[in-house]
Motif scaffolding. Structure first.
Motif, PDB file in Angstrom:
ATOM      1  N   ALA A 152       0.396  71.369  23.917  1.00  0.00           N
ATOM      2  CA  ALA A 152       1.340  70.726  24.839  1.00  0.00           C
ATOM      3  C   ALA A 152       2.586  71.583  25.025  1.00  0.00           C
ATOM      4  N   ILE A 153       2.931  72.382  24.023  1.00  0.00           N
ATOM      5  CA  ILE A 153       4.152  73.196  24.099  1.00  0.00           C
ATOM      6  C   ILE A 153       4.056  74.243  25.214  1.00  0.00           C
ATOM      7  N   PRO A 154       3.040  75.113  25.227  1.00  0.00           N
ATOM      8  CA  PRO A 154       2.952  76.055  26.359  1.00  0.00           C
ATOM      9  C   PRO A 154       2.688  75.378  27.697  1.00  0.00           C
ATOM     10  N   VAL A 155       1.897  74.314  27.702  1.00  0.00           N
ATOM     11  CA  VAL A 155       1.578  73.625  28.961  1.00  0.00           C
ATOM     12  C   VAL A 155       2.841  73.045  29.592  1.00  0.00           C
ATOM     13  N   ILE A 156       3.711  72.474  28.783  1.00  0.00           N
ATOM     14  CA  ILE A 156       4.925  71.838  29.304  1.00  0.00           C
ATOM     15  C   ILE A 156       6.027  72.856  29.582  1.00  0.00           C
ATOM     16  N   TRP A 157       6.239  73.792  28.655  1.00  0.00           N
ATOM     17  CA  TRP A 157       7.441  74.619  28.732  1.00  0.00           C
ATOM     18  C   TRP A 157       7.273  75.963  29.425  1.00  0.00           C
ATOM     19  N   LEU A 158       6.067  76.509  29.501  1.00  0.00           N
ATOM     20  CA  LEU A 158       5.920  77.786  30.217  1.00  0.00           C
ATOM     21  C   LEU A 158       6.240  77.662  31.711  1.00  0.00           C
ATOM     22  N   PRO A 159       5.858  76.580  32.379  1.00  0.00           N
ATOM     23  CA  PRO A 159       6.306  76.423  33.774  1.00  0.00           C
ATOM     24  C   PRO A 159       7.829  76.351  33.893  1.00  0.00           C
ATOM     25  N   VAL A 160       8.491  75.758  32.921  1.00  0.00           N
ATOM     26  CA  VAL A 160       9.953  75.696  32.934  1.00  0.00           C
ATOM     27  C   VAL A 160      10.533  77.098  32.754  1.00  0.00           C
ATOM     28  N   VAL A 161       9.918  77.882  31.886  1.00  0.00           N
ATOM     29  CA  VAL A 161      10.335  79.279  31.703  1.00  0.00           C
ATOM     30  C   VAL A 161      10.234  80.026  33.033  1.00  0.00           C
ATOM     31  N   CYS A 162       9.108  79.879  33.699  1.00  0.00           N
ATOM     32  CA  CYS A 162       8.892  80.560  34.985  1.00  0.00           C
ATOM     33  C   CYS A 162       9.919  80.113  36.024  1.00  0.00           C
ATOM     34  N   TYR A 163      10.246  78.838  36.024  1.00  0.00           N
ATOM     35  CA  TYR A 163      11.231  78.313  36.977  1.00  0.00           C
ATOM     36  C   TYR A 163      12.585  78.990  36.779  1.00  0.00           C
ATOM     37  N   PHE A 164      13.039  79.071  35.538  1.00  0.00           N
ATOM     38  CA  PHE A 164      14.355  79.668  35.281  1.00  0.00           C
ATOM     39  C   PHE A 164      14.356  81.159  35.569  1.00  0.00           C
ATOM     40  N   VAL A 165      13.302  81.858  35.181  1.00  0.00           N
ATOM     41  CA  VAL A 165      13.235  83.299  35.440  1.00  0.00           C
ATOM     42  C   VAL A 165      13.201  83.554  36.951  1.00  0.00           C
ATOM     43  N   TYR A 166      12.416  82.776  37.671  1.00  0.00           N
ATOM     44  CA  TYR A 166      12.323  82.950  39.125  1.00  0.00           C
ATOM     45  C   TYR A 166      13.648  82.606  39.809  1.00  0.00           C
ATOM     46  N   SER A 167      14.402  81.697  39.236  1.00  0.00           N
ATOM     47  CA  SER A 167      15.725  81.364  39.788  1.00  0.00           C
ATOM     48  C   SER A 167      16.624  82.591  39.795  1.00  0.00           C
ATOM     49  N   SER A 168      16.545  83.400  38.741  1.00  0.00           N
ATOM     50  CA  SER A 168      17.338  84.632  38.698  1.00  0.00           C
ATOM     51  C   SER A 168      16.840  85.633  39.741  1.00  0.00           C
ATOM     52  N   VAL A 169      15.525  85.644  39.978  1.00  0.00           N
ATOM     53  CA  VAL A 169      14.968  86.529  41.003  1.00  0.00           C
ATOM     54  C   VAL A 169      15.512  86.141  42.378  1.00  0.00           C
ATOM     55  N   LEU A 170      15.547  84.863  42.659  1.00  0.00           N
ATOM     56  CA  LEU A 170      16.060  84.385  43.946  1.00  0.00           C
ATOM     57  C   LEU A 170      17.535  84.704  44.129  1.00  0.00           C
ATOM     58  N   MET A 171      18.261  84.846  43.029  1.00  0.00           N
ATOM     59  CA  MET A 171      19.684  85.182  43.102  1.00  0.00           C
ATOM     60  C   MET A 171      19.923  86.687  43.199  1.00  0.00           C
ATOM     61  N   GLY A 172      18.833  87.455  43.293  1.00  0.00           N
ATOM     62  CA  GLY A 172      18.962  88.883  43.522  1.00  0.00           C
ATOM     63  C   GLY A 172      18.986  89.748  42.280  1.00  0.00           C
ATOM     64  N   LEU A 173      18.662  89.201  41.110  1.00  0.00           N
ATOM     65  CA  LEU A 173      18.659  90.009  39.893  1.00  0.00           C
ATOM     66  C   LEU A 173      17.516  91.017  39.961  1.00  0.00           C
ATOM     67  N   SER A 174      17.809  92.278  39.671  1.00  0.00           N
ATOM     68  CA  SER A 174      16.792  93.320  39.738  1.00  0.00           C
ATOM     69  C   SER A 174      15.765  93.145  38.620  1.00  0.00           C
ATOM     70  N   CYS A 175      14.591  93.732  38.809  1.00  0.00           N
ATOM     71  CA  CYS A 175      13.520  93.605  37.816  1.00  0.00           C
ATOM     72  C   CYS A 175      13.909  94.144  36.442  1.00  0.00           C
ATOM     73  N   PRO A 176      14.512  95.356  36.355  1.00  0.00           N
ATOM     74  CA  PRO A 176      14.927  95.839  35.029  1.00  0.00           C
ATOM     75  C   PRO A 176      15.951  94.923  34.363  1.00  0.00           C
ATOM     76  N   HIS A 177      16.919  94.455  35.152  1.00  0.00           N
ATOM     77  CA  HIS A 177      17.945  93.556  34.603  1.00  0.00           C
ATOM     78  C   HIS A 177      17.304  92.227  34.198  1.00  0.00           C
ATOM     79  N   LEU A 178      16.360  91.753  34.985  1.00  0.00           N
ATOM     80  CA  LEU A 178      15.657  90.513  34.684  1.00  0.00           C
ATOM     81  C   LEU A 178      14.901  90.640  33.359  1.00  0.00           C
TER      82      LEU A 178
END
Length: 272
Positions: free
Chosen positions: A92-118
């Motif tokens: 349940a831990i990866p099933v529930i929280w990995l999508p949340v991880v992806c959401y937060f990381v992608y939020s930084s991508v949408l704000m223009g953070l470069s791949c190396p900085h990300l």
């Protein structure tokens, strides 16, 4: 002053008579109710444990570090809803929280953070988590208690895991409790980082947590074939069954090395 070492002799389902007592396995020497008597208080393993352990007082510390080794666990609460919330399957831990991880990381991508900085922020988040993992385990999970509510809360937080280290449904942190704790951590990260880096940093920390919980479950129930995970399993089980006040790292021994809490070898202990 020399550190305190303690070697525990666990109760084993395979070598002692197995008794169904709220799904716990205990030692039986006579056909009486399965109870453990500590300082004139009987811990009845046939009943919900959470509101019993507080009565142990100063004896709680010794009692909780005498493990019962069984894959089944005890009953915590009489209330079915509360009991349900204490049990979590590891996946349940990866099933529930990995999508949340992806959401937060992608939020930084949408704000223009470069791949190396990300990538850097995610790695920093994971690294920060390893320090939190060590600090929480050492200073909070192993806090000394002797009052009724202190013992009760400690048993819920971590004591239950030392008493029943192979309970497969109470090895990972319940998602509901994790969600509550994530709120202040997210607010703290937003204060410390820029708007574009904060989501990636937080996502990295959350990813570190997911890796920690899955690793923790594997160290108890997995059968590693290669040297690194095999040594990590030995390192962690040593914390449970030989020296409980050393070896607080789960995913690595890094911070134990930094802060001098590495457990000594068996040879070192014999020579002390």
């Amino acid at each position: 002053m020399s550190p305190k070492y303690s070697t525990t002799v666990p109760f084993h389902c395979s070598t002692w008579r197995r008794v169904r007592c709220g799904a716990a396995c205990i030692q039986r020497s006579s056909p009486v109710s399965p109870r453990m008597v500590v300082q004139n208080f009987e811990v009845d393993l046939n009943k919900a444990l959470v509101f019993q352990v507080g009565h142990l007082g100063e004896a709680y510390e010794e009692w909780v570090h005498q493990p019962i080794v069984c894959k089944e666990g005890p009953r915590f609460f009489e209330n079915e809803i509360l009991e349900f919330l204490t049990r979590t399957v590891w996946w349940a831990i990866p099933v529930i929280w990995l999508p949340v991880v992806c959401y937060f990381v992608y939020s930084s991508v949408l704000m223009g953070l470069s791949c190396p900085h990300l990538a850097l922020m995610v790695v920093v988040g994971i690294f920060v988590w390893t320090f939190l993992e060590y600090s929480l385990h050492r200073f909070l999970f192993h806090i000394k208690t002797k009052t009724y509510w202190g013992n009760t809360l400690h048993y819920l937080l971590h004591g239950c895991h030392h008493k029943h280290p192979m309970d497969g449904l109470r090895l990972v942190f319940p998602p509901a409790a994790t969600a509550i704790l994530l709120m202040p951590f997210w607010n703290l990260v937003k204060l410390m980082a820029t708007p574009s880096t904060a989501p990636a940093l937080f996502g990295g920390g959350l990813l570190g947590y997911v890796m920690y919980d899955c690793t923790h479950y594997y160290l108890h129930h997995g059968q590693p074939k290669t040297e690194v995970p095999r040594n990590l399993k030995k390192y962690h089980l040593n914390h449970h069954f030989r020296i409980q006040d050393k070896g607080f790292g789960i995913t690595s021994s890094l911070w134990d090395k930094v802060f001098g809490t590495l457990p000594p070898s068996k040879i070192d202990v014999k020579n002390m």
